[in-house]
Structure formats: structure tokens, C-alpha cells
Design a protein around this motif. Structure first.
Motif: not given
Length: 565
Positions: A1-24, A503-507
Motif C-alpha cells: 500500500m502507498r501512503w499517498s493513496q491510503a486513507h489515513v486522516p491523521t490529526l495534529r491535535e487531540d479531539p476535544a471530546e476524547a478522555e481515554a488515551v485509546s479514544h484520543r 511506503i510513505d511516498d507523499r511529497p
């Protein structure tokens, strides 16, 4: 799988509603997204982890003779009515009617439905049977929370054993106990097998597999000295023996203006909490009852449910209490009460010279002898144990741990078989009901528990057995032809060697790729960059330790295979 084609929507900040580590972390790392309260969409990385958890569970179920089935998630009301659980399940069961008006429910569990399948077993010679499935369950949780740990829709591996007698059930129970121990070890989950209440499923022996974690909703009493472990709903302790003075020949009333609590009576009237009788009024299946405990002991409601068999339990309202006893909470007692049932905690058995309410506002009694003055209809273990109390086995102090329930096994007996007509002829030709066991593991909850245990301040740290990919190749400079070509060559070689690789082939800048690789928790990172390429090498980094080493390009595949075992 190529990261450029994968759906992996990472976030830079913690979600406000998440309390448990796993949720966050599962939200931040692009594994899950909430649709509505208690319902989550599993994104591609989560689906890969889920599949690996299922593979581990399936292999251990097969190893103890399990046969996989798939039963409907939409159930008619009739089998649930026959077992008595249509009413017992209450509001947590999603119910509906079809276009013909027939009552249906979304399955919370499948004891009744598996029992209907077992009606076709023709003889004791076909036993034991051990069946399992991976199926969606639905529970209308009043307060879904913790991300994947308490949801309204989830995947459960539920298994059921069918035997001719109790000895057979004991053997099946032991086999599943061993399988569960192996499953959680393979998943990287440290668990305690704890004594537990059977709850609405019924049955006798119940063991929960608890993973100690701060995010856990359950509490476990545990003695590190001897290994005793029990859910707080079942736990007991060894209280010191108490020797009371005889006290007066009859209870003596005394005025207690403004006294409303145990502490008020203790501080203002010389009545230590451990010499008070606390009187609670509960409504059990719409009938009032008095529940008595020592003043310094809290009630565990599940113990009350288990002791009485009540299906609907609630604390009585103040005005109801006044109507039944003539006083408000704060002045209640069971002395002289004959028209309401009285259930007393075992810690009150034999106690004398005690204090309690007089059932007159602002009046209490001293010198109460429980056996002499109170008509106790039933004795039971009702109190909740506390940290530091002596273990019932070894006497050493108990610890109270927060934990996540990741699995449960229960000896059901013949309750469901009798209700649903699941019988076989025995060796003498007599029709006998099958003896059942029930064994459950929540798949998505296991995923969350793994993250609770395996993470650091940079993200998830998946155990190899369940990681979505084993290796991520980070191409540091995708705009450099030689670097991109070297990364592609390693990618092809690892795939050819059977290594699950993305493979992370993103620019993107290398730092962004490193952060995402750490956040998503892939066990091994291979970095291909201009500097290393000039030396004919790549950097191999282990996610669990953060240790990196330079490895010659033509040795990377062999090195990775050794790392992966």
C-alpha cells in the motif's frame, strides 16, 4: 500500500471530546471516526487491526474444537420471551416491529439463538459441541463513552459450549479459560482472571478477564500476595471480628435534631460509624424492601441484584419512604418493622449495642441488638470492599485496581436449554437438557485496550501481532529520483519476502512522515534518504524502543525478517 493513496486522516491535535488515551489516539492516528454517540466508523488501518485480532481469536477457538457459525443479528421476540430476558434486558435492548407488527430486537447477545440451533443435536454422542461466531451486537447504552470501550454497536466473538452434564461443562469451561489466556497473551494484553457476577446472563461460575488500566470502568479487588482477584461486584474481604457489649435490655430512643447522615450521628452523638446500622430503602421489582449495612460500609447494588434475583432495582424516593416508614432518610431503621422485607449484610450478623434510626424524624435508637430487635428476612454479602481490607484468602491488604473487561466466560447450566427445548437423549434414552457455557470477547474493545497498554507520548505502539502493517518505508526526499527509486526497490523486495509494508511516498517533509509513522504505531520504520543512500544504507528504527541503526540496502530485508521473528 502507498501512503499517498491510503486513507489515513491523521490529526495534529487531540479531539476535544476524547478522555481515554485509546479514544484520543485512535482518532488522532486516523483509525476511527465517530458517526454519533456510541457508533464509530472503522477506517482502513482499524479494519486491518480488527482483522488481526479476529485471526488470533479464531485460531484459539479452532484449537479447542470451536466451529464457526454466523447467526442473525435481528431476533424475534419469542426466544427471548421463553428465556425470560425480553423484560429483563430492559431499555438496553433495541426493539422494533416489522411491517406485519411482529416484535423484533437487535441482538445484545446470542444465548437464546444458539440454543435454538442446538435443538437439532440428536444424541449425547455428538457432544461436546463448541460453537462460535463474530457478530455485531447492539446495546442501547445510556452513556456511551471511552471511544471503542463502551459503544452501542460492536463486534463480539461469542462462543457457546454444549455438554451432556456438569462434568462436561467443567471441561469446556477449562478449555475456554486456557484459550482466553493464550489469546490475551498473543494480543499483548496483561490480564487478571477475576471472579465476577453473572449479571443478566445468569448461570453459576463467571470469570472476567480484566486488563488493569486507568481508563477502565470496572474495579477489581486484588491481592498481589496470593493472586486473589474479583470484580468489585463480587469481591469479599476478611473483616476483623467485633466483640460488642451486651447493651441495654431494649433499644433506647434519643433525640437527634438535624442529624441526616452517618457522619452527623458519629460526630454529634458518640456513635462510631462501625456501630451504626445504615438503613436504605430500595424498590425491588416494584416492591419496597429495607437494606441494612454497617454505617461505614457502602452498598454494591449488583450484589443486591444477585442476592434477590430482582430484575428492576432502584432507590426509593423520599416521599415513598415517608409513606412506608413515617420518616425521611436520616432517621430510618428496621426495629419493629414487620410489613416490609428486610435484607441485611453479613457484617451485621450477631452485632449488639448498635445505633439506628427510630423511623421518627430527628430521633434515633441506641442499644439495638440485631438478632433480638430486627426481623431479618435474608442475609447476604451486600457491602463493597475497600482498599486495604484483608484478603479473604491470605489476609494481606487488598488493592483496588481500575480495569477494562476484555473477556468473560460463564457457566450457564441448563437454563436456556430448558427454556428453548434444546434436549438430547442420554445413554439411558432419557431426554435431558443440554448444559451450556457462554464465552465472549469484544473485538473493538480489545483494540482499545491494546492502545491503552501500548502507547507513548508520540502515539500508538502496536504489538507486532496486531499492527496494521509491519513496516513503513519513509522516502525522505520523494523529489530525488535516486532516493525514490531505492525506496521503491526496498518496497518491492519486502512485499516479495511476505512482509506487510506501506511506503510513505507523499511529497511531504520527512518530519511530517516520521510523526505520522510514530502516531500510527507501525512497529518498524525504514528511512531511505539521500545521506544514507550515499553510504549505501538505510536507517531501520524500532517503534517500541526508538532505537535506530544503519543497515546496508542489500541487507535490509534480511534484517527486517530477523526483527520480526
Amino acid at each position: 500500500m502507498r501512503w499517498s493513496q491510503a486513507h489515513v486522516p491523521t490529526l495534529r491535535e487531540d479531539p476535544a471530546e476524547a478522555e481515554a488515551v485509546s479514544h484520543r489516539l485512535l482518532v488522532r492516528a486516523g483509525y476511527v471516526r465517530q458517526l454519533t454517540a456510541g457508533h464509530y466508523s472503522l477506517l482502513p488501518l482499524a479494519v486491518r487491526v480488527r482483522a488481526k485480532i479476529i485471526d488470533v481469536v479464531r485460531s484459539e477457538m479452532d484449537a479447542v474444537g470451536g466451529q464457526e457459525m454466523l447467526l442473525p443479528a435481528l431476533h424475534p421476540a419469542e426466544p427471548w420471551r421463553r428465556s425470560g430476558r425480553w423484560e429483563l434486558m430492559g431499555q438496553e435492548m433495541f426493539r422494533l416491529r416489522d411491517r406485519r407488527g411482529a416484535e423484533l430486537a437487535l441482538g445484545m447477545t446470542h444465548e437464546e439463538i444458539f440454543a435454538t440451533v442446538a435443538r437439532e443435536l440428536g444424541s449425547y454422542r455428538s457432544l461436546p459441541q463448541r460453537w462460535y461466531q463474530f457478530q455485531t451486537k447492539f446495546r442501547d447504552e445510556p452513556r456511551p463513552k471511552g471511544g471503542l470501550m463502551r459503544t452501542r454497536e460492536f463486534t463480539m466473538k461469542d462462543a457457546y459450549s454444549f455438554d451432556i452434564d456438569r462434568a462436561g461443562l467443567d471441561a469446556s469451561f477449562a478449555a475456554f479459560h486456557g484459550a482466553y489466556t493464550r489469546i490475551f497473551e498473543r494480543l499483548g494484553l496483561p490480564v487478571l482472571a477475576v471472579e465476577a457476577s453473572s449479571g443478566t446472563v445468569g448461570g453459576s461460575d463467571s470469570v472476567e478477564f480484566m486488563c488493569p488500566a486507568e481508563a477502565g470502568e470496572d474495579r477489581v479487588a486484588h491481592s498481589p500476595a496470593c493472586g486473589y482477584a474479583a470484580n468489585i461486584e463480587r469481591a469479599t474481604s476478611k473483616l476483623p471480628e467485633v466483640t460488642d457489649a451486651p447493651g441495654p435490655p431494649a433499644p433506647e430512643p434519643f433525640d437527634t435534631p438535624g442529624v441526616r447522615t452517618i457522619d452527623d450521628l458519629a460526630t454529634g452523638h458518640g456513635a462510631p460509624a462501625d456501630r451504626q446500622i445504615k438503613t436504605l430503602v430500595y424498590v425491588l421489582d416494584e416492591r419496597p424492601a429495607l437494606v441494612l449495612l454497617r454505617g461505614d460500609h457502602p452498598l454494591n447494588e449488583q450484589k443486591l441484584v444477585d442476592a434477590t434475583g430482582a430484575t428492576a432495582v432502584r432507590a426509593a424516593a423520599a416521599e415513598e419512604i415517608r409513606g412506608w416508614l413515617g420518616a425521611l432518610p436520616g432517621s430510618l431503621g428496621a426495629v419493629g418493622v414487620t410489613d416490609l422485607p428486610v435484607i441485611a449484610d453479613e457484617a451485621l450478623r450477631g452485632r449488639r449495642d448498635m445505633f439506628t434510626g427510630a423511623n421518627r424524624d430527628d430521633v434515633h435508637l441506641r442499644g439495638v441488638d440485631v438478632e433480638r430487635d430486627i426481623r431479618v428476612g435474608a442475609w447476604a454479602d451486600l457491602r463493597e470492599v475497600a482498599e486495604g481490607e484483608p484478603c479473604p484468602r491470605c489476609g494481606e491488604p487488598l488493592r483496588i485496581l481500575r480495569a477494562i473487561e476484555v473477556g468473560r466466560i460463564v457457566k450457564l447450566g441448563d437454563r436456556y436449554a430448558r427454556a428453548l427445548g434444546a434436549e438430547v437423549p442420554d445413554a439411558d434414552g432419557r431426554q435431558v437438557p443440554l448444559v451450556m457455557g457462554s464465552y465472549g470477547i469484544g473485538v473493538e474493545r480489545a483494540m482499545a485496550a491494546i492502545v491503552e497498554i501500548h502507547h507513548d507520548d508520540r502515539g500508538v505502539v502496536w504489538p507486532l501481532a496486531v499492527a496494521p502493517y509491519q513496516v513503513v518505508i519513509v522516502v525522505a526526499q520523494t523529489d530525488d529520483e535516486a532516493t525514490a527509486r531505492a525506496g521503491e526497490a526496498l518496497y518491492r523486495d519486502l512485499l516479495a519476502a511476505g512482509v506487510e509494508t506501506i511506503i510513505d511516498d507523499r511529497p511531504e517533509r520527512a518530519g511530517v512522515k516520521f510523526r505520522d509513522a510514530e502516531l500510527t504505531g507501525i512497529p518498524c520504520r525504514v528511512t531511505v534518504g539521500r545521506r544514507g543512500l550515499a553510504e549505501g544504507a538505510a536507517d531501520v528504527t524500532r517503534r517500541s524502543t526508538g532505537e535506530s541503526e544503519k543497515v546496508a540496502l542489500d541487507e535490509v530485508v534480511g534484517h527486517i525478517r530477523r526483527l520480526l521473528g
